[in-house]
Design an enzyme around this catalytic site. Structure first.
Site, PDB file in Angstrom:
ATOM      1  N   SER A  16      11.230   2.337  35.806  1.00 56.55           N
ATOM      2  CA  SER A  16      10.228   3.283  35.319  1.00 56.55           C
ATOM      3  C   SER A  16       8.921   2.963  36.035  1.00 56.55           C
ATOM      4  O   SER A  16       8.718   1.841  36.512  1.00 56.55           O
ATOM      5  CB  SER A  16      10.042   3.120  33.808  1.00 56.55           C
ATOM      6  N   TYR A  69       8.975  -3.113  26.246  1.00 56.30           N
ATOM      7  CA  TYR A  69       9.639  -2.073  27.051  1.00 56.30           C
ATOM      8  C   TYR A  69       9.184  -2.130  28.499  1.00 56.30           C
ATOM      9  O   TYR A  69      10.003  -2.148  29.426  1.00 56.30           O
ATOM     10  CB  TYR A  69       9.357  -0.688  26.473  1.00 56.30           C
TER      11      TYR A  69
END
Length: 276
Positions: free
Chosen positions: A155, A168
């Site tokens: 990401s 995360y």
């Protein structure tokens, strides 16, 4: 349990793609890309019902109008779940040509005061441990054949330390580092590794991570089909990394020139509660 939705006598002539997290979002669109380009599929997720719906939608795609789609319902946050998927792949008696290691989840909130430890530890098991476990199993066979590709879904959070999604973002930084390191290690082989770095995408991520009431949660998001198409093209050209979407490319470029404190503050504004 593995489910055959279609069979064809020529399946051994088509390449095989394995997509984890393949029932929804980016994973489903990745599976669609592979099917439309003539791959047979194994898609894996935890929910057997949703998997079945996804498989029905993917069956019959491709230039020949035929695609074999198998589903494996397994919890890849557990050791046994990963071993279950790997055993299913072994039972097929076919090599894996592409592994899209895409399964992942997010947890949002203030680490010290809001988030649940069990949820964060489970996220680490899925996003990190499960990915390493499955890639280890599949990659060794690719190296033995001197052929194959791995797509690792990281990401843009992997280059932006993430306040209110601290664990995360750290898992995605791990995956980015891991993917690039593997690519270097395998540079003398016929096996390629590509790191996918999407930005905010129109999936269930923000709802599941409890980040809807943030600037990132409210901003316009990318189409998962666009992200998957960019990923497939990157694999086709054996690129080291693909950042899908212009605004995400700009953010990653800016991050490369910013000190960590500035990157963290920038990301913190995106994940701060409240829309203003």
């Amino acid at each position: 349990m593995s489910i055959d939705l279609d069979q064809d006598n020529a399946t051994d002539l088509r390449p095989l793609a394995v997509v984890t997290g393949g029932s929804k979002g980016i994973g489903f669109e990745l599976a669609r890309q592979f099917a439309e380009h003539g791959y047979d599929l194994v898609i894996c997720a935890e929910d057997a019902g949703v998997l079945g719906e996804a498989a029905q939608a993917l069956t019959g795609l491709g230039p020949d109008g035929v695609s074999t789609v198998r589903t494996v319902a397994a919890d890849l946050a557990t050791y046994d779940g990963v071993e279950q998927l790997y055993a299913e792949l072994q039972a097929l008696g076919r090599p894996v040509d592409v592994l899209a290691a895409n399964a992942g989840v997010g947890v949002g909130g203030d680490f010290a005061r809001e988030t649940d430890l069990d949820a964060e530890l489970r996220m680490i098991e899925l996003n990190v441990s499960g990915q390493v476990h499955l890639i280890k199993r599949v990659l060794r066979q690719m190296v033995e054949r001197d052929r194959g590709q791995v797509l690792v879904t990281s990401s843009i959070a992997g280059v932006l330390p993430g306040p209110r999604e601290a664990v995360y973002a750290a898992t995605k930084a791990f995956l980015r580092s891991f993917g690039h390191a593997l690519r270097n290690e395998l540079s003398d082989t016929g096996v390629g590794v590509t790191v996918l770095m999407p930005g905010p995408t129109e999936t269930e991520f923000f709802e599941r991570a409890d980040l809807q009431d943030t600037r990132a949660g409210q901003m316009e998001k990318d189409d998962p089909a666009m992200v998957a198409k960019a990923a497939f093209q990157a694999l086709a050209h054996d690129r080291a990394q693909v950042v899908a979407g212009l605004k995400n490319k700009v953010q990653v470029g800016m991050a490369a020139a910013m000190p960590d404190t500035a990157k963290t503050a920038f990301h913190g504004q995106l994940t701060k509660p409240g829309k203003d």
